[in-house]
Design an enzyme around this catalytic site. Structure first.
Site, PDB file in Angstrom:
ATOM      1  N   LYS A   1      10.548 -12.766  -4.788  1.00 41.85           N
ATOM      2  CA  LYS A   1      11.805 -12.176  -4.322  1.00 41.85           C
ATOM      3  C   LYS A   1      12.361 -12.995  -3.156  1.00 41.85           C
ATOM      4  O   LYS A   1      11.669 -13.849  -2.576  1.00 41.85           O
ATOM      5  CB  LYS A   1      11.553 -10.725  -3.912  1.00 41.85           C
ATOM      6  CG  LYS A   1      11.141  -9.801  -5.077  1.00 41.85           C
ATOM      7  CD  LYS A   1      10.898  -8.385  -4.552  1.00 41.85           C
ATOM      8  CE  LYS A   1      10.622  -7.387  -5.659  1.00 41.85           C
ATOM      9  NZ  LYS A   1      10.448  -6.002  -5.110  1.00 41.85           N
TER      10      LYS A   1
ATOM     11  N   TYR B   1      16.595  -3.462 -12.813  1.00 43.67           N
ATOM     12  CA  TYR B   1      16.158  -2.241 -12.122  1.00 43.67           C
ATOM     13  C   TYR B   1      16.840  -0.987 -12.659  1.00 43.67           C
ATOM     14  O   TYR B   1      16.968   0.004 -11.936  1.00 43.67           O
ATOM     15  CB  TYR B   1      16.425  -2.378 -10.624  1.00 43.67           C
ATOM     16  CG  TYR B   1      15.392  -3.240  -9.904  1.00 43.67           C
ATOM     17  CD1 TYR B   1      14.034  -2.964  -9.988  1.00 43.67           C
ATOM     18  CD2 TYR B   1      15.787  -4.313  -9.113  1.00 43.67           C
ATOM     19  CE1 TYR B   1      13.094  -3.744  -9.319  1.00 43.67           C
ATOM     20  CE2 TYR B   1      14.847  -5.099  -8.432  1.00 43.67           C
ATOM     21  CZ  TYR B   1      13.504  -4.794  -8.542  1.00 43.67           C
ATOM     22  OH  TYR B   1      12.570  -5.551  -7.879  1.00 43.67           O
TER      23      TYR B   1
ATOM     24  N   PHE C   1      17.567   4.457  -2.855  1.00 45.04           N
ATOM     25  CA  PHE C   1      17.442   3.079  -2.349  1.00 45.04           C
ATOM     26  C   PHE C   1      18.024   2.036  -3.298  1.00 45.04           C
ATOM     27  O   PHE C   1      17.918   0.835  -3.038  1.00 45.04           O
ATOM     28  CB  PHE C   1      15.965   2.755  -2.055  1.00 45.04           C
ATOM     29  CG  PHE C   1      15.025   2.921  -3.225  1.00 45.04           C
ATOM     30  CD1 PHE C   1      14.884   1.931  -4.190  1.00 45.04           C
ATOM     31  CD2 PHE C   1      14.270   4.088  -3.365  1.00 45.04           C
ATOM     32  CE1 PHE C   1      14.033   2.085  -5.267  1.00 45.04           C
ATOM     33  CE2 PHE C   1      13.404   4.261  -4.449  1.00 45.04           C
ATOM     34  CZ  PHE C   1      13.289   3.250  -5.405  1.00 45.04           C
TER      35      PHE C   1
ATOM     36  N   ARG D   1      -0.671  -6.985 -11.091  1.00 40.67           N
ATOM     37  CA  ARG D   1      -0.378  -5.834 -10.221  1.00 40.67           C
ATOM     38  C   ARG D   1      -1.445  -5.713  -9.117  1.00 40.67           C
ATOM     39  O   ARG D   1      -1.131  -5.359  -7.977  1.00 40.67           O
ATOM     40  CB  ARG D   1      -0.319  -4.524 -11.024  1.00 40.67           C
ATOM     41  CG  ARG D   1       0.868  -4.406 -11.964  1.00 40.67           C
ATOM     42  CD  ARG D   1       2.198  -4.181 -11.281  1.00 40.67           C
ATOM     43  NE  ARG D   1       2.317  -2.915 -10.608  1.00 40.67           N
ATOM     44  CZ  ARG D   1       3.496  -2.411 -10.204  1.00 40.67           C
ATOM     45  NH1 ARG D   1       4.638  -3.074 -10.426  1.00 40.67           N
ATOM     46  NH2 ARG D   1       3.557  -1.262  -9.584  1.00 40.67           N
TER      47      ARG D   1
ATOM     48  N   THR E   1       3.414  -0.885  -4.118  1.00 43.55           N
ATOM     49  CA  THR E   1       4.856  -1.073  -3.870  1.00 43.55           C
ATOM     50  C   THR E   1       5.194  -1.021  -2.386  1.00 43.55           C
ATOM     51  O   THR E   1       5.938  -1.868  -1.881  1.00 43.55           O
ATOM     52  CB  THR E   1       5.632   0.041  -4.613  1.00 43.55           C
ATOM     53  OG1 THR E   1       5.261   0.016  -5.989  1.00 43.55           O
ATOM     54  CG2 THR E   1       7.136  -0.160  -4.471  1.00 43.55           C
TER      55      THR E   1
ATOM     56  N   ARG F   1       1.376  -8.167  -1.173  1.00 43.85           N
ATOM     57  CA  ARG F   1       2.217  -7.209  -0.455  1.00 43.85           C
ATOM     58  C   ARG F   1       1.526  -6.673   0.795  1.00 43.85           C
ATOM     59  O   ARG F   1       2.165  -6.464   1.818  1.00 43.85           O
ATOM     60  CB  ARG F   1       2.614  -6.078  -1.403  1.00 43.85           C
ATOM     61  CG  ARG F   1       3.617  -6.518  -2.480  1.00 43.85           C
ATOM     62  CD  ARG F   1       3.708  -5.505  -3.597  1.00 43.85           C
ATOM     63  NE  ARG F   1       4.883  -5.687  -4.444  1.00 43.85           N
ATOM     64  CZ  ARG F   1       5.202  -4.880  -5.448  1.00 43.85           C
ATOM     65  NH1 ARG F   1       4.431  -3.839  -5.736  1.00 43.85           N
ATOM     66  NH2 ARG F   1       6.282  -5.099  -6.174  1.00 43.85           N
TER      67      ARG F   1
ATOM     68  N   ASN G   1       8.747  -6.605  -0.223  1.00 47.75           N
ATOM     69  CA  ASN G   1       7.367  -6.703  -0.720  1.00 47.75           C
ATOM     70  C   ASN G   1       7.078  -7.982  -1.524  1.00 47.75           C
ATOM     71  O   ASN G   1       6.157  -8.020  -2.329  1.00 47.75           O
ATOM     72  CB  ASN G   1       6.977  -5.426  -1.478  1.00 47.75           C
ATOM     73  CG  ASN G   1       7.911  -5.124  -2.626  1.00 47.75           C
ATOM     74  OD1 ASN G   1       8.738  -5.955  -3.006  1.00 47.75           O
ATOM     75  ND2 ASN G   1       7.799  -3.930  -3.185  1.00 47.75           N
TER      76      ASN G   1
ATOM     77  N   HIS H   1       7.885  -9.244  -7.385  1.00 43.77           N
ATOM     78  CA  HIS H   1       7.957  -8.237  -8.446  1.00 43.77           C
ATOM     79  C   HIS H   1       6.888  -8.571  -9.472  1.00 43.77           C
ATOM     80  O   HIS H   1       6.638  -9.745  -9.758  1.00 43.77           O
ATOM     81  CB  HIS H   1       9.324  -8.261  -9.139  1.00 43.77           C
ATOM     82  CG  HIS H   1       9.343  -7.447 -10.404  1.00 43.77           C
ATOM     83  ND1 HIS H   1       9.512  -6.088 -10.390  1.00 43.77           N
ATOM     84  CD2 HIS H   1       9.160  -7.804 -11.705  1.00 43.77           C
ATOM     85  CE1 HIS H   1       9.450  -5.635 -11.645  1.00 43.77           C
ATOM     86  NE2 HIS H   1       9.237  -6.653 -12.462  1.00 43.77           N
TER      87      HIS H   1
ATOM     88  N   GLU I   1      11.235  -7.066 -19.609  1.00 37.62           N
ATOM     89  CA  GLU I   1      11.575  -7.946 -18.488  1.00 37.62           C
ATOM     90  C   GLU I   1      11.446  -9.424 -18.861  1.00 37.62           C
ATOM     91  O   GLU I   1      12.287 -10.237 -18.470  1.00 37.62           O
ATOM     92  CB  GLU I   1      10.681  -7.612 -17.285  1.00 37.62           C
ATOM     93  CG  GLU I   1      10.998  -6.229 -16.703  1.00 37.62           C
ATOM     94  CD  GLU I   1      10.023  -5.793 -15.621  1.00 37.62           C
ATOM     95  OE1 GLU I   1       9.066  -6.539 -15.313  1.00 37.62           O
ATOM     96  OE2 GLU I   1      10.224  -4.684 -15.071  1.00 37.62           O
TER      97      GLU I   1
HETATM   98  N1  UDP Z   1      11.633   0.218  -3.507  1.00 33.65           N
HETATM   99  C1  UDP Z   1      12.105   0.585  -2.260  1.00 33.65           C
HETATM  100  N2  UDP Z   1      11.805   1.829  -1.785  1.00 33.65           N
HETATM  101  C2  UDP Z   1      11.043   2.720  -2.493  1.00 33.65           C
HETATM  102  C3  UDP Z   1      10.561   2.323  -3.759  1.00 33.65           C
HETATM  103  C4  UDP Z   1      10.871   1.084  -4.236  1.00 33.65           C
HETATM  104  O1  UDP Z   1      12.796  -0.193  -1.597  1.00 33.65           O
HETATM  105  O2  UDP Z   1      10.785   3.825  -2.018  1.00 33.65           O
HETATM  106  C5  UDP Z   1      11.967  -1.126  -4.028  1.00 33.65           C
HETATM  107  C6  UDP Z   1      10.824  -2.123  -3.836  1.00 33.65           C
HETATM  108  O3  UDP Z   1      11.397  -3.415  -3.581  1.00 33.65           O
HETATM  109  C7  UDP Z   1      10.141  -2.102  -5.179  1.00 33.65           C
HETATM  110  C8  UDP Z   1      11.336  -1.944  -6.108  1.00 33.65           C
HETATM  111  O4  UDP Z   1      12.203  -1.056  -5.427  1.00 33.65           O
HETATM  112  O5  UDP Z   1       9.393  -3.277  -5.411  1.00 33.65           O
HETATM  113  C9  UDP Z   1      11.015  -1.404  -7.494  1.00 33.65           C
HETATM  114  O6  UDP Z   1      10.380  -0.158  -7.362  1.00 33.65           O
HETATM  115  P1  UDP Z   1       9.126   0.218  -8.279  1.00 33.65           P
HETATM  116  O7  UDP Z   1       8.844   1.662  -8.045  1.00 33.65           O
HETATM  117  O8  UDP Z   1       9.370  -0.229  -9.675  1.00 33.65           O
HETATM  118  O9  UDP Z   1       7.942  -0.622  -7.597  1.00 33.65           O
HETATM  119  P2  UDP Z   1       7.182  -1.942  -8.097  1.00 33.65           P
HETATM  120  O10 UDP Z   1       7.045  -1.850  -9.590  1.00 33.65           O
HETATM  121  O11 UDP Z   1       8.005  -3.133  -7.651  1.00 33.65           O
HETATM  122  O12 UDP Z   1       5.854  -1.895  -7.403  1.00 33.65           O
HETATM  123 MG    MG Z   2       8.420  -1.430 -11.109  1.00 32.30          MG
END
Ligand code: UDP
Ligand code: MG
Length: 155
Positions: free
Chosen positions: A15, A55, A63, A98, A104, A115, A129, A132, A143
């Site tokens: 990112k 997204y 958010f 992951r 996250t 992260r 973080n 992705h 994706e």
């Molecule tokens: N995100 C955020 N606040 C939150 C949850 C998610 O800013 O409370 C952002 C964060 O950058 C995250 C992205 O949204 O990586 C996608 O969210 P997801 O729940 O899919 O998490 P990921 O799969 O990236 O762990």
């Molecule tokens: Mg996700």
């Protein structure tokens, strides 16, 4: 015992904060050390449409607007907004990446994960973080198709 996992492909994005903080090499080093194979890589200038499609399952979250700004580089002075998109392939690739990425929320991510070591929450509450990583087989397939043409991925 011999635990065989399915061969999977997973999408990784470094990112804008990861690029801005020069974490590209570190991220690739950790992914390579996992034994998975990089089969595609491309610098991508993220359009509004691509960000929203990527997204789309989060479009009703509070958010979301800031998430689109974040992934497009608006918070990192990257005028020519970009991310490094990659596909890694191998046994259990989705879960392995992951684990390397961590949770996250950078505050909850295990220290030592990308992260957990390098993510932060800004004073405005934005999660930064670093990367992705696709979360499950359905997301991963969607994706990978969204970010890469079939001919850009090694067979
Ligand atoms: N995100 C955020 N606040 C939150 C949850 C998610 O800013 O409370 C952002 C964060 O950058 C995250 C992205 O949204 O990586 C996608 O969210 P997801 O729940 O899919 O998490 P990921 O799969 O990236 O762990
Ligand atoms: Mg996700």
């Amino acid at each position: 015992y011999n635990l065989k996992m399915a061969i999977e492909q997973t999408l990784i994005l470094i990112k804008p904060d990861g690029l801005f903080r020069k974490l590209t090499g570190l991220t690739i080093d950790r992914l390579d050390a996992s034994g998975l194979e990089m089969v595609a890589a491309r610098m991508v200038s993220v359009s509004d449409a691509l960000a929203r499609e990527h997204y789309k399952s989060l479009s009703d979250k509070p958010f979301f607007a800031n998430l689109i700004k974040y992934i497009r580089g608006d918070f990192h002075g990257l005028k020519d907004s970009r991310v490094l998109a990659m596909v890694y392939r191998g046994e259990g690739a989705i879960a392995k990446v992951r684990l390397i990425a961590g949770a996250t929320n950078p505050e909850q991510a295990t220290p030592g994960t990308i992260r957990g070591s390098f993510g932060r929450i800004t004073t405005t509450g934005q999660f930064e973080n670093v990367i992705h990583a696709s979360s499950d087989p359905v997301d991963a397939e969607r994706e990978v198709k969204l970010w890469f043409k079939p001919e850009e991925i090694l067979k």
